[in-house]
Design a protein around this motif. Structure first.
Motif, short mmCIF file in Angstrom:
data_model
loop_
_atom_site.label_atom_id
_atom_site.label_comp_id
_atom_site.label_asym_id
_atom_site.label_seq_id
_atom_site.Cartn_x
_atom_site.Cartn_y
_atom_site.Cartn_z
N MET A 178 -5.78 3.02 -12.26
CA MET A 178 -4.43 2.66 -11.02
C MET A 178 -4.44 3.24 -10.32
N ILE B 219 -1.86 -6.58 -12.74
CA ILE B 219 -1.01 -5.65 -11.63
C ILE B 219 0.75 -5.16 -11.86
N LYS C 129 0.97 -1.22 0.03
CA LYS C 129 0.43 0.50 -0.12
C LYS C 129 1.11 1.57 -0.11
N TYR D 257 -4.65 -1.69 -5.95
CA TYR D 257 -4.02 -1.17 -7.57
C TYR D 257 -4.77 -0.82 -7.40
N ARG E 162 4.41 1.27 -0.47
CA ARG E 162 5.34 2.34 -1.99
C ARG E 162 6.77 3.27 -1.76
N LEU F 190 0.93 3.15 -8.58
CA LEU F 190 1.13 2.21 -9.03
C LEU F 190 1.21 3.29 -10.45
#
Length: 196
Positions: free
Chosen positions: A185, A106, A56, A174, A58, A189
């Motif tokens: 997205m 993904i 989540k 995602y 990132r 992402l």
């Protein structure tokens, strides 16, 4: 000798029934506690939770830096520019040509990036050419009921389908929504796949 009446019989029955009831209740509570302990307090539960939080957030990747264990299209670096050889985009709904299950893309790799042992098992000598083709990380649709959550599939085994929603517990991590053709997205992402 005392006389036995209806009230005494009822009291005796309640006392006799109380012991098995207490036993069953204690067994249920012990089972519930063990289930709770393994589901929420165990090491595997915390590992799953921390992995989920890392996905989540990132915020731990560096632009352009390759990580040693960036396998299975794990989004650890920005994928720009987008190579022409990669046909499908993140957010497209796909179906496996041979196995028939559906899912949503993904992530992608220009060629297979996985541990060598996995690649040898997946691609026997007559299928080695597939290692050089684009590969996609897929969230597998839970309504397929095939027992896997994600898959890493070569491009030649996939086809795009439209108008078909995917059900998966990690979908919101995602994607923000489904527009009828593909999934939109999440911002983190989109930063990794800016041209998809």
């Amino acid at each position: 000798m005392p006389t036995i009446n209806a009230i005494m019989i009822i009291q005796l029955c309640v006392l006799v029934a109380a012991f098995p009831a207490q036993y069953l209740l204690s067994q249920w509570l012990i089972g519930y506690w063990n289930n709770f302990r393994w589901s929420y307090l165990g090491q595997n539960a915390w590992t799953r939770y921390l992995k989920h939080q890392m996905v989540k957030m990132r915020n731990w990747y560096n632009e352009g830096e390759e990580y040693i264990h960036a396998y299975f299209a794990e989004p650890t670096r920005i994928r720009s520019p987008r190579p022409e050889s990669v046909q499908f985009k993140v957010g497209m709904v796909i179906m496996h040509k041979q196995l028939g299950y559906s899912g949503v893309i993904i992530g992608w790799d220009v060629e297979a990036r996985a541990p060598e042992e996995w690649l040898k098992q997946k691609y026997p000598p007559e299928k080695q050419y597939l290692r050089k083709s684009p590969h996609y990380r897929i969230l597998v649709n839970k309504s397929n009921r095939i027992g896997i959550s994600t898959a890493y599939i070569a491009e030649e085994n996939l086809k795009v389908i439209t108008g078909y929603e995917v059900f998966h517990p990690d979908l919101k991590v995602y994607f923000s929504k489904y527009d009828g053709a593909k999934y939109i997205m999440q911002p983190w992402l989109k930063q990794i796949y800016p041209h998809d």
